[in-house]
Design an enzyme around this catalytic site. Structure first.
Site, mmCIF file in Angstrom:
data_model
loop_
_atom_site.group_PDB
_atom_site.id
_atom_site.type_symbol
_atom_site.label_atom_id
_atom_site.label_comp_id
_atom_site.label_asym_id
_atom_site.label_seq_id
_atom_site.Cartn_x
_atom_site.Cartn_y
_atom_site.Cartn_z
ATOM 1 N N ASN A 78 -0.621 -5.072 3.195
ATOM 2 C CA ASN A 78 0.538 -4.226 3.493
ATOM 3 C C ASN A 78 1.153 -4.614 4.830
ATOM 4 O O ASN A 78 0.447 -5.003 5.758
ATOM 5 C CB ASN A 78 0.116 -2.747 3.518
ATOM 6 C CG ASN A 78 1.296 -1.810 3.393
ATOM 7 O OD1 ASN A 78 2.025 -1.856 2.412
ATOM 8 N ND2 ASN A 78 1.512 -0.967 4.392
ATOM 9 N N GLU B 232 18.535 15.355 -1.061
ATOM 10 C CA GLU B 232 17.482 15.874 -0.168
ATOM 11 C C GLU B 232 17.875 15.645 1.302
ATOM 12 O O GLU B 232 17.655 16.512 2.149
ATOM 13 C CB GLU B 232 16.139 15.195 -0.479
ATOM 14 C CG GLU B 232 15.604 15.618 -1.838
ATOM 15 C CD GLU B 232 14.088 15.459 -1.974
ATOM 16 O OE1 GLU B 232 13.586 14.389 -1.619
ATOM 17 O OE2 GLU B 232 13.437 16.409 -2.448
ATOM 18 N N VAL C 83 4.075 -10.206 2.965
ATOM 19 C CA VAL C 83 4.083 -11.207 1.895
ATOM 20 C C VAL C 83 5.372 -12.021 1.990
ATOM 21 O O VAL C 83 6.466 -11.456 2.073
ATOM 22 C CB VAL C 83 4.016 -10.518 0.507
ATOM 23 C CG1 VAL C 83 4.099 -11.549 -0.618
ATOM 24 C CG2 VAL C 83 2.754 -9.670 0.401
ATOM 25 N N TYR D 150 2.718 4.136 -2.851
ATOM 26 C CA TYR D 150 2.131 5.045 -3.840
ATOM 27 C C TYR D 150 1.427 4.266 -4.952
ATOM 28 O O TYR D 150 0.326 4.608 -5.368
ATOM 29 C CB TYR D 150 3.210 5.958 -4.429
ATOM 30 C CG TYR D 150 3.798 6.870 -3.387
ATOM 31 C CD1 TYR D 150 3.293 8.143 -3.192
ATOM 32 C CD2 TYR D 150 4.840 6.451 -2.557
ATOM 33 C CE1 TYR D 150 3.802 8.986 -2.219
ATOM 34 C CE2 TYR D 150 5.364 7.274 -1.580
ATOM 35 C CZ TYR D 150 4.836 8.544 -1.418
ATOM 36 O OH TYR D 150 5.338 9.363 -0.437
ATOM 37 N N ALA E 98 7.754 8.493 -6.919
ATOM 38 C CA ALA E 98 6.400 8.346 -6.382
ATOM 39 C C ALA E 98 5.366 8.797 -7.415
ATOM 40 O O ALA E 98 4.311 8.185 -7.574
ATOM 41 C CB ALA E 98 6.264 9.159 -5.101
ATOM 42 N N ALA F 228 0.844 -1.204 0.000
ATOM 43 C CA ALA F 228 0.000 0.000 0.000
ATOM 44 C C ALA F 228 0.874 1.248 0.000
ATOM 45 O O ALA F 228 0.683 2.167 0.771
ATOM 46 C CB ALA F 228 -0.941 -0.007 1.196
HETATM 47 C C1 LIG Z 1 14.047 10.055 0.930
HETATM 48 C C2 LIG Z 1 13.327 9.860 -0.364
HETATM 49 C C3 LIG Z 1 12.805 10.972 -1.010
HETATM 50 C C4 LIG Z 1 12.087 10.810 -2.210
HETATM 51 N N1 LIG Z 1 11.562 11.909 -2.818
HETATM 52 C C5 LIG Z 1 10.798 11.762 -3.919
HETATM 53 C C6 LIG Z 1 10.148 12.893 -4.503
HETATM 54 O O1 LIG Z 1 10.296 14.039 -4.050
HETATM 55 N N2 LIG Z 1 9.357 12.683 -5.599
HETATM 56 C C7 LIG Z 1 9.156 11.428 -6.128
HETATM 57 O O2 LIG Z 1 8.379 11.302 -7.096
HETATM 58 N N3 LIG Z 1 9.767 10.337 -5.600
HETATM 59 C C8 LIG Z 1 10.588 10.459 -4.508
HETATM 60 N N4 LIG Z 1 11.184 9.360 -3.949
HETATM 61 C C9 LIG Z 1 10.980 8.015 -4.558
HETATM 62 C C10 LIG Z 1 9.619 7.435 -4.131
HETATM 63 O O3 LIG Z 1 9.457 7.511 -2.735
HETATM 64 C C11 LIG Z 1 9.480 5.988 -4.591
HETATM 65 O O4 LIG Z 1 9.707 5.931 -5.970
HETATM 66 C C12 LIG Z 1 8.060 5.489 -4.265
HETATM 67 O O5 LIG Z 1 7.905 5.351 -2.865
HETATM 68 C C13 LIG Z 1 7.768 4.166 -4.968
HETATM 69 O O6 LIG Z 1 6.430 3.816 -4.706
HETATM 70 P P1 LIG Z 1 6.011 2.264 -4.658
HETATM 71 O O7 LIG Z 1 4.546 2.220 -4.465
HETATM 72 O O8 LIG Z 1 6.614 1.518 -5.767
HETATM 73 O O9 LIG Z 1 6.756 1.714 -3.350
HETATM 74 P P2 LIG Z 1 6.607 2.172 -1.775
HETATM 75 O O10 LIG Z 1 6.066 3.522 -1.713
HETATM 76 O O11 LIG Z 1 7.926 1.873 -1.210
HETATM 77 O O12 LIG Z 1 5.527 1.143 -1.266
HETATM 78 C C14 LIG Z 1 5.770 -0.229 -1.125
HETATM 79 C C15 LIG Z 1 4.823 -0.753 -0.063
HETATM 80 O O13 LIG Z 1 4.955 -2.166 0.000
HETATM 81 C C16 LIG Z 1 5.016 -2.559 1.358
HETATM 82 N N5 LIG Z 1 5.761 -3.805 1.412
HETATM 83 C C17 LIG Z 1 7.031 -4.023 1.039
HETATM 84 N N6 LIG Z 1 7.356 -5.317 1.207
HETATM 85 C C18 LIG Z 1 6.248 -5.912 1.696
HETATM 86 C C19 LIG Z 1 5.948 -7.259 2.062
HETATM 87 N N7 LIG Z 1 6.847 -8.238 1.952
HETATM 88 N N8 LIG Z 1 4.708 -7.527 2.513
HETATM 89 C C20 LIG Z 1 3.774 -6.548 2.621
HETATM 90 N N9 LIG Z 1 4.003 -5.284 2.281
HETATM 91 C C21 LIG Z 1 5.236 -4.968 1.832
HETATM 92 C C22 LIG Z 1 5.714 -1.405 2.060
HETATM 93 O O14 LIG Z 1 5.460 -1.405 3.461
HETATM 94 C C23 LIG Z 1 5.111 -0.215 1.335
HETATM 95 O O15 LIG Z 1 3.919 0.200 1.938
HETATM 96 C C24 LIG Z 1 11.919 9.499 -2.765
HETATM 97 C C25 LIG Z 1 12.457 8.381 -2.104
HETATM 98 C C26 LIG Z 1 13.154 8.560 -0.912
HETATM 99 C C27 LIG Z 1 13.701 7.334 -0.218
#
Ligand SMILES: Cc1cc2nc3c(=O)[nH]c(=O)nc-3n(C[C@H](O)[C@H](O)[C@H](O)COP(=O)(O)OP(=O)(O)OC[C@H]3O[C@@H](n4cnc5c(N)ncnc54)[C@H](O)[C@@H]3O)c2cc1C
Length: 389
Positions: free
Chosen positions: A36, A168, A80, A12, A312, A10
């Site tokens: 999640n 950042e 998971v 982005y 994100a 859960a």
């Molecule tokens: C410090 C920092 C600053 C950033 N700034 C920006 C920005 O300004 N703009 C931008 O666009 N991007 C930014 N990013 C990148 C962005 O945060 C990521 O690209 C984004 O979070 C990816 O989204 P996602 O849904 O793929 O993964 P995530 O947001 O990481 O979500 C993955 C989810 O899966 C869950 N999960 C993982 N493994 C398991 C499991 N085994 N079982 C159950 N649940 C699990 C996690 O708990 C999480 O809720 C930044 C990243 C960081 C680290």
């Protein structure tokens, strides 16, 4: 009979997939289960603020139940353990098994250590609220310990990687550490912040003018850059660089790269070398049917033929596209190929400065850029319906 859609993660990508699918599909069309690890959605894009104490842990997350409240999405807090595509089953660490008709994998990314000796064992990473909390507590303890033990390495902070999240974080450290020094009675001139980057410049891929503005802004606040030199090895208390130099430090924070979730590789999805799953134009796995992959664990090529960056803004756009794809899978009609909209990239440099582009070409830096970035964060919260939670 209603189909069962299971969304893993859960973040982005996953949250938006579930919300969009539910917006389009009735409960008679589909049951949606969102799995999640935690009961909250992490605002990962703001973790650099959490890591220095500029944002509370509470303000770094959104409770998932509140976002999905009244929307007929079943939330399952669980981790998971395994995806078994041949059985259309997901196994959780506690042994629960979920059988699905359609799967969305949105498990995010893991740190990529590039095989650097000792990095995994000796460096902090900043991908979750708990990891950011560890960094914050550690930094505070370095200042507190320095009052009794005047070792300079306690006040030397090294960030590995000068990409988006590394810069950042460096910006937040440059803003927060003077305050922490004042609170603990430490002379700030004793504090050193290093940023080490293997590429010749910071913020690779950014416009050179903006790179220069970022570098000058951070240098003026005391940040020391070591660009064009890779980290060779990390040991407790020591960071060895490829040019033979060594930085004595108690704090190494690694932001140098990410790779797709290992669960994706283990499940047999066709991946590229950094573990991200190859997907078709609709974000579906190229080798496993009925499965979408979105966000950091998907490998998507942009118009220019280069891989889209892990961000994100792309993750939630992919989530929305997967939600729409699921609608067509279940209800019929013609699916649209995923078309990323590049809204711009803004890297904050602390509380008052920021550099980047909005749209395809408008360059911004300074306070205005920071405000535009903040507005983007609020826009995202409004999109998931959580501004007032
Ligand atoms: C410090 C920092 C600053 C950033 N700034 C920006 C920005 O300004 N703009 C931008 O666009 N991007 C930014 N990013 C990148 C962005 O945060 C990521 O690209 C984004 O979070 C990816 O989204 P996602 O849904 O793929 O993964 P995530 O947001 O990481 O979500 C993955 C989810 O899966 C869950 N999960 C993982 N493994 C398991 C499991 N085994 N079982 C159950 N649940 C699990 C996690 O708990 C999480 O809720 C930044 C990243 C960081 C680290």
């Amino acid at each position: 009979m209603a189909k069962h859609i299971v969304v893993l993660g859960a973040g982005y990508g996953g949250l938006m997939s579930a919300l969009e699918a539910r917006k389009k599909l009735t409960v008679d069309d589909a049951r949606i289960t969102l799995v999640n690890k935690h009961s909250y959605h992490q605002l990962v894009t703001q973790l650099h603020e959490t890591a220095v104490g500029a944002r509370s842990d509470r303000a770094s997350r959104v409770l998932i139940e509140k976002v999905v409240n009244g929307k007929d999405i079943d939330v399952l807090k669980g981790t998971v353990a395994r995806i078994i595509p041949d059985e259309r089953t997901v196994e959780l660490v506690d042994g629960q098994r979920l059988v699905y008709d359609y799967l969305v994998v949105a498990l995010g990314s893991e740190a990529e250590y590039f095989g650097i000796e000792g990095m995994k064992e000796n460096a902090f990473i900043m991908k979750t609220i708990n990891q950011a909390r560890l960094i914050r507590v550690h930094i505070q303890s370095c200042f507190a310990r320095y009052a009794y033990d005047r070792r300079p390495e306690l006040l030397r902070f090294v960030v590995g990687g000068a990409g988006f999240s590394g810069i950042e974080l460096v910006g937040e450290l440059a803003d927060a550490l003077p305050r922490l020094a004042a609170e603990t009675g430490v002379d700030y001139s004793q504090v050193e912040i290093y940023n080490v980057e293997a590429m010749p410049s910071i913020l690779p891929g950014f416009d050179p003018e903006l790179v220069q503005a970022a570098q000058e802004s951070l240098q003026s606040r005391g940040v020391r850059f070591r660009t064009g030199v890779a980290v060779a090895k990390v040991e407790p208390g020591l960071v060895h660089l490829k040019d033979g130099s060594v930085i004595e430090t108690e704090t190494m924070i690694w932001t140098g790269g990410v790779r797709g979730s290992q669960l994706v590789v283990d499940a047999g999805f066709e991946t590229e070398p950094r573990g991200r799953a190859k997907v078709d134009a609709y974000l579906q796995s190229v080798n496993i049917p009925n499965t979408y992959l979105v966000g950091d664990c998907a490998f998507v090529l942009g118009d220019n033929g280069r891989p889209l960056p892990p961000t994100a803004q792309l993750a939630w756009q992919m989530g929305a596209a997967a939600g729409q794809g699921l609608y067509h899978d279940i209800k019929g009609g013609v699916k649209e190929a995923f078309k990323p909209v590049m809204m711009g990239t803004l890297a904050s440099l602390g509380r008052k400065d920021c550099v980047g582009k909005v749209g395809r070409s408008t360059k911004l830096h300074g306070r205005m850029a920071y405000l535009v970035k903040e507005a983007g964060n609020w826009r995202y919260l409004a999109k998931i319906g959580s501004v007032f939670h």
